[in-house]
Motif scaffolding. Structure first.
Motif, short mmCIF file in Angstrom:
data_model
loop_
_atom_site.label_atom_id
_atom_site.label_comp_id
_atom_site.label_asym_id
_atom_site.label_seq_id
_atom_site.Cartn_x
_atom_site.Cartn_y
_atom_site.Cartn_z
N GLN A 28 -34.82 47.38 -68.81
CA GLN A 28 -34.47 47.70 -69.73
C GLN A 28 -32.90 48.09 -69.84
OE1 GLN A 28 -34.57 44.55 -72.01
NE2 GLN A 28 -32.77 45.25 -73.19
N GLN A 29 -33.37 49.52 -69.53
CA GLN A 29 -31.77 50.42 -70.09
C GLN A 29 -30.30 49.75 -68.49
OE1 GLN A 29 -33.58 54.40 -69.05
NE2 GLN A 29 -33.63 54.90 -71.03
N LYS A 30 -30.91 49.73 -67.58
CA LYS A 30 -30.39 48.78 -66.97
C LYS A 30 -29.08 47.23 -67.36
CE LYS A 30 -31.23 50.77 -62.98
NZ LYS A 30 -32.13 49.82 -60.70
N ILE A 31 -30.33 46.67 -67.67
CA ILE A 31 -29.78 45.16 -68.94
C ILE A 31 -28.72 45.94 -69.97
CG2 ILE A 31 -30.21 43.64 -69.79
CD1 ILE A 31 -33.01 43.42 -68.57
N ASP A 32 -29.80 46.63 -71.07
CA ASP A 32 -28.40 47.08 -72.21
C ASP A 32 -27.01 48.10 -71.43
OD1 ASP A 32 -30.69 45.96 -73.50
OD2 ASP A 32 -31.02 48.54 -74.30
N GLN A 37 -21.42 46.89 -69.89
CA GLN A 37 -20.06 46.88 -68.93
C GLN A 37 -19.22 45.69 -69.77
OE1 GLN A 37 -21.26 48.23 -65.08
NE2 GLN A 37 -21.91 49.89 -65.89
N LEU A 38 -20.13 45.11 -69.45
CA LEU A 38 -19.15 43.70 -69.43
C LEU A 38 -19.22 42.68 -71.68
CD1 LEU A 38 -19.56 40.09 -68.87
CD2 LEU A 38 -21.73 40.61 -69.95
N ASP A 39 -19.07 43.56 -71.91
CA ASP A 39 -18.83 43.87 -72.96
C ASP A 39 -17.15 44.61 -73.62
OD1 ASP A 39 -20.29 42.12 -74.71
OD2 ASP A 39 -21.15 44.11 -75.65
N LEU A 40 -17.05 45.44 -72.58
CA LEU A 40 -16.10 46.09 -72.63
C LEU A 40 -15.03 45.42 -71.26
CD1 LEU A 40 -17.20 49.92 -71.48
CD2 LEU A 40 -15.98 49.53 -73.74
N HIS A 42 -14.80 42.48 -71.12
CA HIS A 42 -14.18 41.02 -72.75
C HIS A 42 -13.43 42.12 -73.39
CE1 HIS A 42 -16.56 37.82 -71.50
NE2 HIS A 42 -17.23 38.34 -71.15
N LYS A 43 -13.40 43.19 -74.38
CA LYS A 43 -12.82 43.77 -74.70
C LYS A 43 -11.12 43.93 -73.75
CE LYS A 43 -16.10 45.13 -77.87
NZ LYS A 43 -16.82 46.78 -78.63
N THR A 44 -11.49 44.88 -72.41
CA THR A 44 -10.18 45.39 -72.08
C THR A 44 -9.41 43.90 -71.79
OG1 THR A 44 -11.65 46.88 -70.68
CG2 THR A 44 -9.60 45.70 -69.89
N ALA A 45 -9.74 42.62 -71.31
CA ALA A 45 -9.22 41.73 -70.80
C ALA A 45 -8.31 40.81 -72.29
CB ALA A 45 -10.55 40.05 -70.42
#
Length: 164
Positions: A28-32, A37-40, A42-45
């Protein structure tokens, strides 16, 4: 004997359950972490997309400067220099002294029919016509006299789009 088996199996099952619980928590920690990282990403893009758009708008603003150096030539009302009706400009007005044609790149940047342009050393003209698509950064002064137009030639001159 059954009790002995239960006593032996119970700690093993408890240990197995604890290990599985730890594995679930770690997963669950890895998924979080991956979600973060995916959110970051998207925000970077999105931020990069905003920077690219801002750079594009700044470049467009630079291209829209009302004063430029362009190639200035002259043209006459002949079918080899115009279309089938050389006495009618692209604006659907009759050609006349004081008319200019502009290249389509300038037209797309706001140098449109009816706007006034000052050509350094030659005066103020009105945009009423368009040039052939093959020309860019160019202004063509209308002249009745073909010899006068030939003598005018081709010059690099400062022109200013006026706000009048």
């Amino acid at each position: 004997m059954n009790k002995l088996i239960n006593y032996a199996i119970t700690p093993v099952l408890c240990a197995f359950l604890v290990i599985m619980a730890v594995v679930v928590v770690v997963k669950q920690q890895k998924i979080d972490d991956l979600s973060h990282q995916l959110d970051l990403a998207h925000k970077t893009a999105e931020a990069r997309k905003g920077l690219v758009e801002e750079a594009r708008l700044l470049q467009k603003a630079l291209d829209l400067s009302p004063v430029r150096t362009v190639t200035v030539t002259a043209y006459n009302p002949t079918t080899d220099q115009c279309d089938d009706d050389p006495l009618i400009a692209a604006s659907m007005r009759k050609v006349r002294a004081g008319t200019i044609a502009v290249s389509r790149d300038l037209f797309d940047q706001g140098w449109v029919f009816g706007r006034k342009v000052r050509i350094e050393g030659y005066g103020i003209f009105e945009i009423n016509d368009l040039m052939n698509k093959r020309f860019t950064k160019r202004v063509d002064i209308f002249m009745w006299d073909e010899d006068q137009a030939r003598q005018f030639g081709k010059k690099n001159v400062k022109v200013a789009l006026l706000e009048i």
